[in-house]
Every structure is written in structure tokens, then in C-alpha cells.
Design a protein around this motif. Structure first.
Motif, PDB file in Angstrom:
ATOM      1  N   TYR A  16       0.802  -1.213   0.000  1.00  0.00           N
ATOM      2  CA  TYR A  16       0.000   0.000   0.000  1.00  0.00           C
ATOM      3  C   TYR A  16       0.843   1.276   0.000  1.00  0.00           C
ATOM      4  O   TYR A  16       0.296   2.373   0.058  1.00  0.00           O
ATOM      5  N   SER A  19       1.096   2.618  -5.622  1.00  0.00           N
ATOM      6  CA  SER A  19       0.024   1.956  -6.357  1.00  0.00           C
ATOM      7  C   SER A  19       0.575   1.303  -7.622  1.00  0.00           C
ATOM      8  O   SER A  19       1.608   1.731  -8.148  1.00  0.00           O
ATOM      9  N   GLY A  57      -6.966  -6.687   4.347  1.00  0.00           N
ATOM     10  CA  GLY A  57      -6.512  -6.188   3.049  1.00  0.00           C
ATOM     11  C   GLY A  57      -5.342  -6.999   2.536  1.00  0.00           C
ATOM     12  O   GLY A  57      -5.182  -8.162   2.880  1.00  0.00           O
ATOM     13  N   TYR A  65      -4.678  -7.366  -0.875  1.00  0.00           N
ATOM     14  CA  TYR A  65      -5.134  -8.105  -2.047  1.00  0.00           C
ATOM     15  C   TYR A  65      -4.181  -7.897  -3.207  1.00  0.00           C
ATOM     16  O   TYR A  65      -3.834  -6.787  -3.548  1.00  0.00           O
ATOM     17  N   TYR A  81      -4.802  -9.002  -6.335  1.00  0.00           N
ATOM     18  CA  TYR A  81      -5.446  -8.976  -7.650  1.00  0.00           C
ATOM     19  C   TYR A  81      -5.262  -7.670  -8.424  1.00  0.00           C
ATOM     20  O   TYR A  81      -4.955  -7.693  -9.615  1.00  0.00           O
ATOM     21  N   PRO A  82      -5.435  -6.515  -7.781  1.00  0.00           N
ATOM     22  CA  PRO A  82      -5.229  -5.274  -8.547  1.00  0.00           C
ATOM     23  C   PRO A  82      -3.840  -5.168  -9.153  1.00  0.00           C
ATOM     24  O   PRO A  82      -3.673  -4.619 -10.246  1.00  0.00           O
ATOM     25  N   ARG A 103      -6.069   4.066   1.165  1.00  0.00           N
ATOM     26  CA  ARG A 103      -6.557   2.981   0.316  1.00  0.00           C
ATOM     27  C   ARG A 103      -8.073   2.883   0.466  1.00  0.00           C
ATOM     28  O   ARG A 103      -8.646   3.413   1.415  1.00  0.00           O
ATOM     29  N   PHE A 104      -8.676   2.194  -0.476  1.00  0.00           N
ATOM     30  CA  PHE A 104     -10.131   2.136  -0.473  1.00  0.00           C
ATOM     31  C   PHE A 104     -10.658   0.711  -0.398  1.00  0.00           C
ATOM     32  O   PHE A 104     -11.832   0.473  -0.636  1.00  0.00           O
ATOM     33  N   ASP A 105      -9.775  -0.212  -0.071  1.00  0.00           N
ATOM     34  CA  ASP A 105     -10.237  -1.604  -0.020  1.00  0.00           C
ATOM     35  C   ASP A 105     -10.324  -2.094   1.415  1.00  0.00           C
ATOM     36  O   ASP A 105     -10.165  -3.269   1.695  1.00  0.00           O
TER      37      ASP A 105
END
Lengths: 584, 310
Positions: free
Chosen positions: A53, A56, A89, A91, A93-94, A565-567
Motif C-alpha cells: 500500500y 500503487s 486487506g 489483495y 489482484y489489482p 486505500r479504499f479496499d
């Protein structure tokens, strides 16, 4: 000087840069001037992101367009001990999605403590034609279906390493998805999987991959199958056995011993689940050449352990359960003069009384006898300041020292004093100490020692220690190279944090749980320092629903250029200008 | 950890530290006393007083030899207190006081996990049930525990265990790979996931920390029901009036169910604890309305002791 730099053709510079591998060196090169920055960024092939994080995917891709190898780390270290709730968090995948289009020639992905889904694995399998290395260390979120996709599609795969990941183990059938034409396997680590893979598929795979050098099997592979596998891979350098337990049968034993003898290159052994002493002699022939031995799942006792390690004169790394006892560690000190790393894990961490005779003495012996010892992880039930001071004087070359005394806040068991002076001796003598985990009864004084002496310290783990904010202040103000600080259950509050707020931007991350940092202080930090993400975790509900002076449950602060972050799940809040307004 | 709570919030050095004074003056002031004393290594009796108020139990009277050596060193609160607390008869009081103290001070998963340690089943693993302590990776912890069940003598008298695993591996070959008799190979036995209908965030619970269904249910009730009640109430009433949580007796809105190795969902409590341990894959707190068709109801077994839910 400038003229000289610009008169070098780019190709020459690029060629020179290609000999520089270390990230820090690469970063230094890129800061010399703008043209070097440009040249360097086009030829950087490997990137390491210590906190996924902190930056990006688009930012990374924009700067480094030709990357072949990516390493990412997700959750904070304390997630290993279940201190980070599910859904926090991390993740991947992104990242995979972004890299799928940007890096079609990506070869290596190494992840640690990240959430990896089957979709992510499938995307990897179909996006990167030359994919070679997949290392998933302490990851979770995927199943054996995802592994099947990797096995089936990655024709050039060399390395598949699932170390200590939590896999939804639907069946062992995934291994059979490696096509018969696939022969490029170099390293396979499936030790964390529960299910049985087809043994014949495994044997055939091993047999047709001539470059296989690392094979870590899982517990489901029985001992009587091991010999067959070894015979097909006599070139193995690193082996993890499956269950090392079976009824003693002469023919099984002799084929096993024969198979081991045939592996002349074998240097590293692990596995040994449920090991029975009767089968240990099968590895005696290769013991003298072993450099790494992981017996931390082997329930054998000190007599057999002693006999074993006494034959491993080349041993550099030993991981073992406390069954080895002081007596076994003395033997280690006597015979294994090349030892560099020792980890001793507790066999019964929850037992009230010690079940083995492993004390501070064992570690002192090893520190005396093994001049190259520099990395220690030691679980025990008692410690003294004297022992720590002795260890420190014996081993000024110590770089990683992690001690865990099972009982929180245990004092020096002889003097009943805090262990401040003992750890003080460690940081004073071991000038190159990079990583330290402390244990036992500790006051603010130990932090003063650390702040004064631990100038090379990069990572510090603290639990149940200290008296006041002064402790935290010593560390934050004194440890110049501190990158990661993780704290639990300590009486540290707002003051030290706010006074040393600027320090936080020089570190990768700070974790504090069950401390006394107030919500108000968190908000303040988040507002004042934009390039920090101040995340508050609180399962009691929004921190704004309690007074500002109320301490937060968990706090994770990390520097970032990617903004909030937004997840995040419902129990994590980021403190920044906007959220502060929203929450108050 | 309790040590992170009220005591520390008011310690001299911690400036911004929350005292939580607005909600419960008396708790805090008593706590202050303790803390001031703590730095000068109080005798155990004084510690007891402070401990008694903030966590409702005679912490110092842990009754363990080690505890007294500790007390002299100004030990604040450790997980060692919890086993002794749990066995106190006034457990109900304990919980209420927790609620009061906890409304405004740092409450961590450590406390919740620590509390339900029970000696009812004679669990050998009750010393330190603080979350994440000792700091051993769950992966290793699970492996350890599975091995602890096997006898460990130098001779191969663990023949029985080996036969069992032989049999189980034979069974596996026949049945495909999901089932295994002992649960060893899965490596998951320690921590299993728990989800509750209507709650997006799942949790994990360490089954090895429990020796009976009661303690497990208590832990889960604390994890899932306590949190919702605390949001709405600041004064610290932990009782959730809408959903009294009695997960084991089928009288509440929710029941505790588990998925076994064959993928079937069963009601928790129907089989002996040991058998449950070896077959459970994960847990789910299900709405009673959805739990039709599961294994027969548990209501008949109401002679089993129920602890008060928190």
C-alpha cells in the motif's frame, strides 16, 4: 562532470547499470541526475515493494516499464499471530490485473502475507507467457484450483513455492495438471498442503525434470514413498520429507538409506513430521555435508537429536524444537562450528510447567561455541541478565536476535530484576544488530539503551514492556535506521508518537495494538502528515462513536505515496483530512 | 491484554492517554492508585485491589507459585490472571465490570480470547490464552498441536497412531482427498474460520484453546455479540437484549453450526468434543430459521451446564 555524463551513450550507461542489482544501489543511481533517472528506470528489471500500500500499481508501472520480477509484501508481520483481523486487506489482484497488461514478459512474482485468489492465479497463468517463478509465502485466499491453472498453463515454470500459505485444499489432483511435456521444474514446495497428491504423478514429474534441485513434500507423502522419489532425483540439493514415520521395516529402511546415499548434492533437509528415531540413521551418511536442517516439526527427543546434530559438522542453519534441550545445544556448540542461524521453537507453548530442560544455558553454550552465529530465534521459559550479557559479549557479530520467554513479563528468574540490562548489553555489544525482539519484564530503561546504542537496528518487536511514553520516545528518537516497529500491549500513548511524528515518514511502518494511543492523536497524525496512512482498526465500531481520548484497539501507520486505500473492511478507518471530518 | 487498559491509560508518563474518566470515575481512580504503586513494586495485596476492580477478579490470588514471585516485581496484568478469574464463582460480576472498564479503554481481542479459558474440561492448554501469544505462526501452531496428540516415546510404541494414519491414508485413497480421519494432514486444526449470518467480517477461533463446547460458545458469543452491543451502549451494558446469545441450546435467534470434512453442515454439540475436533472444518453462526434440516436438535440435552452469555 555534467558534460561527461551526458556524453556517454545511453547504451553504455545501461550496460554499466545492468551490473547493479541491489535496490538501494539502483535507487542511488537514479538520483544522480535526470538522465540517469530515465536510463535507470527503463532498465530496472526487478522491484521490491515492502508494503503493497505504499505505492500503487499504476505508479510503479509508470516509472518502471520493463520489469521482469516483482516482490510484494502485504499484511503487517503481526498478522502471523492472528492480530490482524480477517479481511484487513493485502489483495494482490489489482496488482496482477495492472501487470497483466503492462508487463507481458513478467517472469517472477514473489508475495508475502497477501491475499491471493484463484482469479489472480488464473490471471497470472494466462497473462505471462514466460512466467517462471511463483513464491507465495504466508499467503491465503486461494485453492488448489488456482494451482491447477498455474500447473496447466505455465510452460516455463521453474519455481512454485507455497511456503506456509493457507490453501483451500480441495484435492491433490492439481499436480496432475502439469503436462507430460513439462520438464522445467527447478523448485517445488508444497509442504503446506494437506491433501495427498497422486504419488505416481509426483514421481513422474520428479523423474522428468532433470533440473529439479528443491523439493519440499507435504505431510501426506508417506515415508515408504520417499525412496522412490529420491531415486528419481539424485541431483536434489534441498529436500523436505513428508511424514517421517512408519513401522520399522528393514527393507523400507535400507531402500531409504540407499536413496539418501545416492543424493550426493543434498545440503538441506526439512519436513520430518512425526519423525521416529528408528529411521533417522537413514540420513546419517549425508549429515556431514548438510548445511541446513529444519527439524522443527520433528518430535524426536534430545538423545536422538544430539546424535544427529553431532554428525552435521557443516551445519549452518538449524531449526529445531526445544526437545533438543540444553544438552543437545551443547553438542551443537561442540560439533557445528560453522553454525550461523539457530531457531528453537517450543514444543508445548501452552504448558504451564516446562516439559523439557531447555534454559538460557543452551543459548549461552551455542553463543560460546559457534563463532559465526549471528541469527537467533529462541523460545524459552527463563532468562537472566547475566546470560544475555554473556551472549552479547560472546557474539558481537549478532545481527538478528529474537528472544521469546513464554510467560509475558517474566523477570530475571534469579535476581527477579527486569531484563533491561541484559538486552542493554545486547544492543551495546552487537553493533550491527538489525533485528531485535525482546521478552520478559522490561522497563523504560531498556528502551533508553536501545535508543542510545542500536544505531543499525531496522526492526524492533516489543510486547508487554515499558512503563511510559518515554520508552517509545527513546526508540523513535534514537534508532536512526529503524524501518519497522511493532508493539503490542505496552503503555505507550500519544505523546511519544506526536513528538516523533516526522520519524514515522522515515519508516516503513509502525504497528501498535493494545496500547494507549487515543483516537484524537490518530486523527491529528493523519491530518498533519499527508504521506502517512494512519489506519485505525477497531472492532467495537467507529472510533468517532467514542470520546477522542479513547484509545484505539489497533493502529497501523505506514508511509505511502499512494494516498489512503479504499479496499478496507468495515473495522478499519484511515485518518486523513477528509475522514477526520467525516468521523467527528 | 488487560495491561493495556485502564491502568496504562492513566500512567504518569502517558500524556494523551485516555483515562476514560468520563464514563467511570471510580474505576479509573482505583486504577490510578494501582499504577502509582506499580512503579514502586507494590506488594501483592495492593495489586489485588486494583486488579479486582478493573477486571473483577482476584487476579493476584492466582494460586500459582509463579504468580507470587511476579507480584513482587510490580507485575501489572497478564494472561496468567485469566485462568484464575474464570474459575472464580463470581464470573458474572467479572464480566459486567469488564464492560464498564472496557467501554472507553483499549479493549483488544486479547481480553476476549483470554476470558473463556475454562478448566471444566481439564484443558492442559490454559496458561496463556492471549491472542497471538506466544508469537508462533498459526501454521506452526497447528502442526504442533496435531503432533502433540501422538505419543512421543523413543521406542516405536506409537504404533497405534501410525496404524491409524495408515488406515486414514488408505481411506483417503478410496474417498478422494477431502476426508482424513485425524485431521492432521489438513494442518488447520487449531484455527478455524467462523462466520455469522449478517456479519461481513469473519473471525478465526483457536479450537485448541478450548476443551468443551461451552467455552467455545462463550468465546464466540463474545466475539460476535459483544461487539454489536458495545457500539450502541457506552455505559457498558454488555447484554444484548435483542439477541440473547445462547448458541448451544437452540433458544436464541442464532445457532452454532459447523461444516465437517465431508462438507455437511451440522449442529455443534451433537457429537463428543474430540470427534467434533477431528471433523470440523469451519464454523458458522446461522440464523435459527435457516437451520432446518440440520442434525437433530440439541434441546434435550439441557442437563448440560450453561454459562451465562456475556
Amino acid at each position: 562532470m555534467l558534460r561527461m555524463a551526458s556524453s556517454f551513450p545511453e547504451e553504455v550507461l545501461e550496460h554499466v547499470f545492468s551490473f547493479i542489482y541491489d535496490d538501494k544501489d539502483r535507487n542511488a543511481i537514479s538520483m544522480v541526475c535526470k538522465s540517469w533517472y530515465e536510463i535507470e528506470r527503463w532498465c530496472r528489471r526487478r522491484i521490491f515493494v515492502g508494503n503493497c500500500y505504499a505505492v500503487s500499481p499504476p505508479m510503479v508501472i509508470r516509472r518502471f516499464p520493463e520489469v521482469r520480477s516483482v516482490e510484494l509484501k502485504g499484511k503487517p508481520h503481526f498478522a502471523d499471530f492472528n492480530l490482524v483481523p480477517e479481511g484487513w486487506g493485502g489483495y494482490v489482484y489489482p496488482w496482477i490485473a495492472a501487470m497483466a497488461t503492462a508487463y507481458p514478459w513478467l517472469e517472477e512474482i514473489r508475495l508475502k502475507r497477501m491475499v491471493v485468489t484463484d482469479e489472480a492465479l488464473e490471471l497470472i497463468a494466462k497473462s505471462f507467457k514466460n512466467f517462471k517463478v511463483l513464491v507465495l509465502s504466508s499467503c491465503e485466499g486461494f485453492s488448489t484450483d488456482g494451482l491447477a491453472a498455474i500447473a496447466a498453463n505455465c510452460r516455463n515454470l521453474k519455481e512454485l513455492d507455497l511456503r506456509e500459505s493457507e490453501v483451500d485444499d480441495l484435492s491433490g489432483h492439481w499436480l496432475s495438471h502439469f503436462p507430460d511435456s513439462y520438464t522445467s521444474l527447478v523448485s517445488l514446495n508444497i509442504s503446506c498442503l494437506g491433501s495427498e497428491v497422486s504419488f505416481s504423478a509426483l514421481e513422474r514429474l520428479v523423474g522428468r525434470c532433470p533440473n529439479l534441485r528443491t523439493l519440499r513434500l507435504n505431510r501426506a507423502v508417506p515415508l515408504d514413498r520417499l525412496a522412490n522419489i529420491l531415486c528419481r532425483a539424485p541431483q536434489l540439493v534441498e529436500l523436505g520429507t513428508g511424514t517421517y514415520s512408519a513401522e520399522l521395516q528393514p527393507d523400507v529402511f535400507s531402500s531409504l538409506a540407499g536413496a539418501f546415499s545416492g543424493c550426493k548434492e543434498l545440503r538441506s533437509l526439512s519436513g520430518f513430521w512425526d519423525a521416529v528415531p528408528g529411521y533417522l540413521p537413514a540420513i546419517y551418511p549425508i549429515c556431514p555435508s548438510l548445511t541446513s536442517l529444519n527439524l522443527s516439526y520433528a518430535t524426536i527427543r534430545s538423545t536422538d537429536l544430539t546424535k544427529l546434530v553431532s554428525q552435521c559438522q557443516s551445519l549452518q542453519r538449524l531449526w529445531v524444537l526445544d526437545y533438543i534441550e540444553d544438552i543437545g545445544l551443547e553438542a551443537l556448540a561442540a560439533f557445528c562450528k560453522d553454525l550461523r542461524e539457530l531457531r528453537v521453537f517450543p514444543s508445548e507453548p501452552f504448558a504451564q510447567e516446562p516439559n523439557v530442560s531447555l534454559t538460557e544455558q543452551g543459548l549461552v553454550s551455542v553463543s560460546e561455541g559457534c563463532p559465526k552465529l549471528h541469527s537467533v530465534l529462541y523460545f524459552c521459559r527463563q532468562m537472566t541478565n547475566d546470560a544475555l550479557a554473556t551472549i552479547a559479549r560472546n557474539r558481537p557479530n549478532m545481527t538478528r536476535f529474537r528472544l521469546c520467554i513464554i510467560e509475558p513479563r517474566a523477570p530475571d528468574y534469579i535476581t527477579l530484576q527486569p531484563l533491561d540490562d541484559g538486552f542493554g548489553a545486547i544492543v551495546e555489544h552487537c553493533k550491527d544488530l538489525q533485528r531485535l525482539s525482546m521478552a520478559g519484564l522490561l522497563t523504560d530503561r531498556v528502551f533508553e539503551h536501545i535508543g542510545n546504542h542500536a544505531k543499525k537496528l531496522e526492526m524492533l518487536s516489543v510486547a508487554f514492556a515499558g512503563d511510559s511514553d518515554l520508552g517509545l520516545h527513546h526508540v523513535l528518537s534514537g534508532c536512526e535506521n529503524l524501518r519497522k516497529l511493532e508493539i503490542r500491549d505496552c503503555p505507550f500513548g500519544d505523546k511519544a508518537l506526536l513528538v516523533n511524528a516526522a520519524k514515522l515518514e522515515t519508516m516503513r511502518s509502525l504497528w501498535m495494538s493494545s496500547c494507549s494511543v487515543s483516537f484524537g492523536a490518530c486523527k491529528l497524525l493523519g491530518q498533519k502528515i499527508p504521506r502517512l496512512n494512519v489506519e485505525v482498526m477497531d472492532e467495537r465500531g467507529p472510533p468517532g462513536s467514542r470520546p477522542e481520548s479513547c484509545p484505539v484497539e489497533k493502529l497501523y501507520i505506514y508511509r505511502t505515496v499512494a494516498g489512503p486505500r479504499f479496499d478496507m473492511p468495515g473495522f478499519v478507518w484511515t485518518m486523513d483530512e477528509d475522514s477526520a471530518l467525516r468521523l467527528s | 491484554m488487560e495491561g493495556g487498559l485502564g491502568l496504562l491509560g492513566v500512567s504518569g508518563g502517558a500524556g494523551g492517554g485516555s483515562s476514560g474518566a468520563s464514563t467511570n470515575e471510580s474505576t479509573v481512580s482505583k486504577v490510578e492508585v494501582v499504577d502509582a504503586e506499580a512503579s514502586s513494586y507494590p506488594i501483592e495485596a495492593e495489586l489485588e485491589l486494583g486488579l479486582g476492580l478493573s477486571i473483577g477478579g482476584g487476579g493476584g490470588s492466582g494460586g500459582k507459585g509463579k504468580a507470587s514471585a511476579w507480584g513482587e516485581c510490580g507485575r501489572i496484568l497478564t494472561a496468567k490472571d485469566f485462568p484464575s478469574l474464570v474459575s472464580q464463582p463470581h464470573r458474572g460480576h467479572n464480566n459486567n465490570t469488564n464492560a464498564t472498564a472496557s467501554a472507553c479503554v483499549a479493549v483488544s481481542g486479547t481480553k476476549r480470547a483470554a476470558e473463556p479459558v475454562s478448566h471444566e474440561g481439564g484443558s492442559p492448554t490454559s496458561v496463556s490464552q492471549v491472542v497471538g501469544w506466544p508469537p508462533i505462526r498459526a501454521y506452526r501452531m497447528n502442526s504442533l498441536v496435531n503432533q502433540a496428540k501422538a505419543p512421543r516415546s523413543e521406542e516405536d510404541n506409537s504404533v497405534n497412531e501410525k496404524d491409524k494414519s495408515k488406515d486414514s491414508s488408505k481411506k483417503k485413497i478410496c474417498n478422494g482427498n477431502k476426508a482424513n480421519a485425524t485431521g492432521n494432514e489438513k494442518g488447520h486444526l487449531g484455527f478455524v474460520k467462523v462466520n455469522m449470518d449478517g456479519v461481513p467480517i469473519g473471525r478465526k477461533v483457536d479450537l485448541n484453546a478450548h476443551a468443551s463446547y461451552e467455552t467455545l460458545a462463550q468465546t464466540l458469543e463474545e466475539m460476535f455479540f459483544r461487539s454489536t452491543s458495545t457500539i450502541s451502549s457506552m455505559g457498558g451494558e454488555k447484554q444484548q437484549s435483542a439477541n440473547p446469545s445462547k448458541l448451544l441450546d437452540g433458544k436464541s435467534e442464532f445457532v452454532l453450526t459447523y461444516e465437517d470434512k465431508e462438507g455437511d453442515w451440522m449442529l455443534v454439540g451433537d457429537v463428543p468434543w474430540g470427534m467434533f475436533l477431528s471433523s470440523v472444518k469451519r464454523l458458522r453462526i446461522m440464523r435459527t430459521s435457516e437451520a432446518n434440516g440440520l442434525a437433530p436438535r440439541f434441546q434435550e440435552r439441557n442437563e448440560r451446564q450453561r454459562s451465562k452469555p456475556v
